[in-house]
Design a protein around this motif. Structure first.
Motif, PDB file in Angstrom:
ATOM      1  N   GLY A 143       0.808  -1.216   0.000  1.00 24.89           N
ATOM      2  CA  GLY A 143       0.000   0.000   0.000  1.00 24.89           C
ATOM      3  C   GLY A 143       0.838   1.260   0.000  1.00 24.89           C
ATOM      4  N   ASN A 144       2.104   1.159   0.458  1.00 23.26           N
ATOM      5  CA  ASN A 144       2.995   2.319   0.421  1.00 23.26           C
ATOM      6  C   ASN A 144       3.164   2.852  -0.992  1.00 23.26           C
ATOM      7  N   PHE A 145       3.261   1.938  -1.961  1.00 23.00           N
ATOM      8  CA  PHE A 145       3.422   2.360  -3.352  1.00 23.00           C
ATOM      9  C   PHE A 145       2.162   3.053  -3.857  1.00 23.00           C
ATOM     10  N   ILE A 146       1.012   2.544  -3.460  1.00 18.80           N
ATOM     11  CA  ILE A 146      -0.244   3.156  -3.893  1.00 18.80           C
ATOM     12  C   ILE A 146      -0.386   4.550  -3.303  1.00 18.80           C
ATOM     13  N   LEU A 147      -0.126   4.685  -2.005  1.00 20.96           N
ATOM     14  CA  LEU A 147      -0.235   5.993  -1.357  1.00 20.96           C
ATOM     15  C   LEU A 147       0.774   6.985  -1.925  1.00 20.96           C
ATOM     16  N   LEU A 148       1.995   6.521  -2.134  1.00 22.07           N
ATOM     17  CA  LEU A 148       3.030   7.394  -2.679  1.00 22.07           C
ATOM     18  C   LEU A 148       2.686   7.802  -4.103  1.00 22.07           C
ATOM     19  N   GLY A 149       2.139   6.867  -4.886  1.00 21.54           N
ATOM     20  CA  GLY A 149       1.739   7.187  -6.247  1.00 21.54           C
ATOM     21  C   GLY A 149       0.635   8.222  -6.295  1.00 21.54           C
ATOM     22  N   ILE A 150      -0.332   8.096  -5.387  1.00 20.86           N
ATOM     23  CA  ILE A 150      -1.419   9.086  -5.323  1.00 20.86           C
ATOM     24  C   ILE A 150      -0.859  10.439  -4.914  1.00 20.86           C
ATOM     25  N   ASN A 151       0.033  10.421  -3.914  1.00 18.10           N
ATOM     26  CA  ASN A 151       0.623  11.658  -3.420  1.00 18.10           C
ATOM     27  C   ASN A 151       1.438  12.373  -4.489  1.00 18.10           C
ATOM     28  N   MET A 152       2.141  11.582  -5.330  1.00 22.12           N
ATOM     29  CA  MET A 152       3.019  12.156  -6.349  1.00 22.12           C
ATOM     30  C   MET A 152       2.372  12.178  -7.731  1.00 22.12           C
ATOM     31  N   ASP A 203      -9.196  39.270  -7.108  1.00 24.26           N
ATOM     32  CA  ASP A 203     -10.488  38.610  -7.242  1.00 24.26           C
ATOM     33  C   ASP A 203     -10.385  37.604  -8.391  1.00 24.26           C
ATOM     34  N   LEU A 204      -9.833  36.454  -8.073  1.00 26.83           N
ATOM     35  CA  LEU A 204      -9.559  35.450  -9.088  1.00 26.83           C
ATOM     36  C   LEU A 204     -10.778  34.567  -9.335  1.00 26.83           C
ATOM     37  N   ASN A 205     -10.884  34.095 -10.557  1.00 27.57           N
ATOM     38  CA  ASN A 205     -11.914  33.109 -10.892  1.00 27.57           C
ATOM     39  C   ASN A 205     -11.370  31.743 -10.479  1.00 27.57           C
ATOM     40  N   VAL A 206     -11.822  31.251  -9.328  1.00 26.51           N
ATOM     41  CA  VAL A 206     -11.216  30.066  -8.726  1.00 26.51           C
ATOM     42  C   VAL A 206     -11.932  28.791  -9.165  1.00 26.51           C
ATOM     43  N   LYS A 207     -11.126  27.832  -9.613  1.00 28.52           N
ATOM     44  CA  LYS A 207     -11.615  26.475  -9.869  1.00 28.52           C
ATOM     45  C   LYS A 207     -10.985  25.557  -8.833  1.00 28.52           C
ATOM     46  N   THR A 208     -11.826  24.914  -8.013  1.00 28.78           N
ATOM     47  CA  THR A 208     -11.288  24.006  -7.005  1.00 28.78           C
ATOM     48  C   THR A 208     -11.143  22.604  -7.593  1.00 28.78           C
ATOM     49  N   MET A 209     -10.047  21.953  -7.241  1.00 30.33           N
ATOM     50  CA  MET A 209      -9.764  20.614  -7.755  1.00 30.33           C
ATOM     51  C   MET A 209      -8.799  19.913  -6.821  1.00 30.33           C
ATOM     52  N   GLN A 210      -8.615  18.616  -7.035  1.00 33.63           N
ATOM     53  CA  GLN A 210      -7.654  17.868  -6.235  1.00 33.63           C
ATOM     54  C   GLN A 210      -6.245  18.391  -6.500  1.00 33.63           C
ATOM     55  N   THR A 211      -5.416  18.319  -5.460  1.00 33.80           N
ATOM     56  CA  THR A 211      -4.052  18.839  -5.568  1.00 33.80           C
ATOM     57  C   THR A 211      -3.293  18.210  -6.727  1.00 33.80           C
ATOM     58  N   SER A 212      -3.492  16.898  -6.937  1.00 38.90           N
ATOM     59  CA  SER A 212      -2.754  16.197  -7.986  1.00 38.90           C
ATOM     60  C   SER A 212      -3.104  16.683  -9.387  1.00 38.90           C
ATOM     61  N   LEU A 213      -4.254  17.366  -9.529  1.00 38.79           N
ATOM     62  CA  LEU A 213      -4.697  17.822 -10.855  1.00 38.79           C
ATOM     63  C   LEU A 213      -4.296  19.260 -11.152  1.00 38.79           C
ATOM     64  N   ILE A 214      -3.859  19.975 -10.122  1.00 33.80           N
ATOM     65  CA  ILE A 214      -3.598  21.410 -10.299  1.00 33.80           C
ATOM     66  C   ILE A 214      -2.487  21.653 -11.311  1.00 33.80           C
ATOM     67  N   TYR A 215      -1.390  20.913 -11.198  1.00 37.49           N
ATOM     68  CA  TYR A 215      -0.277  21.124 -12.124  1.00 37.49           C
ATOM     69  C   TYR A 215      -0.671  20.799 -13.556  1.00 37.49           C
ATOM     70  N   LYS A 216      -1.453  19.750 -13.735  1.00 36.32           N
ATOM     71  CA  LYS A 216      -1.893  19.400 -15.088  1.00 36.32           C
ATOM     72  C   LYS A 216      -2.775  20.503 -15.670  1.00 36.32           C
ATOM     73  N   ALA A 217      -3.648  21.053 -14.823  1.00 35.02           N
ATOM     74  CA  ALA A 217      -4.526  22.132 -15.282  1.00 35.02           C
ATOM     75  C   ALA A 217      -3.713  23.355 -15.699  1.00 35.02           C
ATOM     76  N   LEU A 218      -2.665  23.673 -14.933  1.00 35.17           N
ATOM     77  CA  LEU A 218      -1.815  24.812 -15.266  1.00 35.17           C
ATOM     78  C   LEU A 218      -1.024  24.539 -16.541  1.00 35.17           C
TER      79      LEU A 218
END
Length: 500
Positions: free
Chosen positions: A165-174, A389-404
């Protein structure tokens, strides 16, 4: 596929250790469940009136979500392997007891009457033919429990028990699919292998099954054997999920073992903040790197208004000492704090170097996680302090870099030492009005450990004021993108700085 193979090759050392931990936790749980469930089923057969209520109760245990059960056990028996094994035993009992009871009940009453007529007592009937006739049912129950336990054991990583499970958690985190696949595929294959072995034993004689059971116990016990090493003091250093904590704890290990006779046992990707903190209090680990802002806001519950790193560290150091008699050593220079980032070409186009500069651009869309969007030192502070006053889109942390990176957002919440800053060619905007609190890493330990090994303060103090934000970004990049081992990256830095 090439990426998956490369990731596996880079993680081989950790993989085999995680696989062994996974097998140990799973087999211990299954053996305990067998020792509880089969005798209990035999007892229920003698008292059929209570059989149905007991089966119902054991069945209800299986309906409890595994995460909830682990959470309920932590206050009573702490973290690590023990609560994981207890939870897995609870889940494993029902299929075994139900199948054993059903198998025994399926035996023709005429056979029992005939055996009684020949003078057999209850024990003789059980050993001579009842268990043999019920064995296919019993083994089917054990197979079901084994497959379920091996799959559920991946959650043991959440409470510092290790395993695949360490690999799964680390993969989700990264946000690394290869790591997730390594953990998931390995767990699935392990379940298939053990299911096949138990399927083979279904048709074996009782004597063969019992011998196999005891051989399994001996092998399991042998897996815990470690050769007697030279007598040296030994401490355990753990780190949170991710590349940065793994690099830091390897630096601690190299420095300590280079400058003293203390031997260090590392537990990388041990869990999140809460589990590490509780593990330190319980004495399961001796040191872990913690961040100044985390101590003041999470443990002391009194975030400081100051954004001066020295002031925040001083408050963290005195506060955690008063709270738990912990020693908090001097921090490193870099700060893994909140930051805002934009693509470098976007920054160049609009002349952006600081957060204040964002006011020059209209209709900006920002990618924030839900917590940051509602924090006073997050989006609320950006409105109050910077007037944004930014137009904010909330998303999971792991998706933020992809969105940018894809242009779905122009501004993103990041952590100031993330490897993706280099990977995606981002510009981190200067926090010119000091909104974000300091988050500097430093070793956290019990004062009693420092009294026992006073040299640790001098040794680990060599990192005080070392490592800039850019150096940390580079090292995280080497681990996350170039797939170098944290141990090698840590050693390379220490040698370059003439620290070892």
């Amino acid at each position: 596929m090439n990426q998956l193979i490369q990731t596996f090759q880079n993680q081989q050392g950790q993989f085999w250790q995680a696989l062994l931990e996974h097998i140990q936790i799973s087999l211990i749980s299954i053996f305990i469940a067998i020792l509880i469930a089969i005798p209990l089923a035999l007892l229920l057969r003698r008292y059929p009136r209570v059989a149905e209520p007991v089966l119902q109760i054991t069945g209800i245990f299986q309906t409890i979500p595994s995460l909830a059960l682990l959470g309920l056990l932590i206050p009573f028996i702490g973290i690590g392997s023990l609560p994981a094994i207890v939870a897995l035993v609870v889940y494993a009992i029902f299929p075994i007891i139900q199948n054993t009871y059903t198998g025994l009940e399926q035996i023709e009453p005429s056979l029992i009457e005939a055996a009684t007529a020949f003078g057999m007592n209850r024990r003789e009937r059980l050993m001579k033919f009842e268990l043999s006739l019920a064995m296919p049912f019993i083994m089917a129950g054990i197979r079901t429990s084994t497959v379920m336990v091996i799959g559920t054991a991946t959650l043991a990583a959440l409470i510092g028990a290790g395993g695949l499970g360490n690999f799964i958690l680390l993969g989700i985190n990264m946000n690394d699919v290869s790591l997730i696949l390594i953990g998931a595929i390995s767990s699935a294959l392990l379940a298939v292998i053990f299911s096949g072995l138990l399927k083979f034993l279904e048709k074996a004689k009782i004597k063969t099954i019992i011998i196999s059971f005891f051989i399994g116990l001996l092998v399991l016990g042998g897996s815990y054997y470690q050769p007697q090493a030279a007598k040296h003091p030994e401490i355990t250093i753990a780190g949170k999920l991710g590349s940065e904590p793994a690099i830091l704890i390897n630096m601690y290990k190299d420095l300590i073992e280079h400058d003293s006779n203390i031997r260090v046992n590392l537990k990388s990707n041990f869990g999140d903040t809460t589990f590490l903190y509780n593990a330190l209090k319980a004495g399961k680990i001796d040191i872990y790197p913690e961040y100044t802002g985390t101590i003041t806001s999470t443990f002391l519950k009194t975030p400081t208004e100051s954004t001066d790193p020295a002031v925040v560290w001083q408050k963290a150091e005195t506060g955690i000492k008063a709270l738990n008699q912990f020693a908090y050593l001097s921090p490193m220079k870099f700060q893994n704090t909140y930051a805002l980032a934009v693509k470098s070409d976007f920054a160049k186009k609009h002349g952006l170097t600081s957060i204040s500069d964002l006011s020059k651009v209209t209709n900006l869309t920002a990618g924030f996680d839900v917590e940051f969007a509602n924090r006073t030192d997050g989006n609320l502070g950006l409105k109050r302090l910077y007037g944004l006053d930014l137009n904010v889109k909330t998303m999971q942390t792991s998706l933020i870099y992809k969105a940018l990176n894809t242009g779905a957002v122009e501004v993103a919440e990041v952590y100031s030492t993330d490897s993706q800053i280099k990977q995606y060619d981002l510009t981190v905007l200067k926090d010119d009005k000091n909104l974000f609190p300091p988050y500097q890493a430093a070793p956290l330990m019990k004062e009693s450990l420092l009294k026992k090994y006073p040299e640790l303060k001098r040794i680990l103090g060599k990192l005080s004021g070392k490592i800039t934000d850019q150096q940390m970004i580079e090292m995280n990049y080497e681990v996350n993108v170039e797939q170098k081992s944290p141990a090698q990256v840590a050693q390379d830095y220490l040698k370059a700085q003439d620290l070892i």
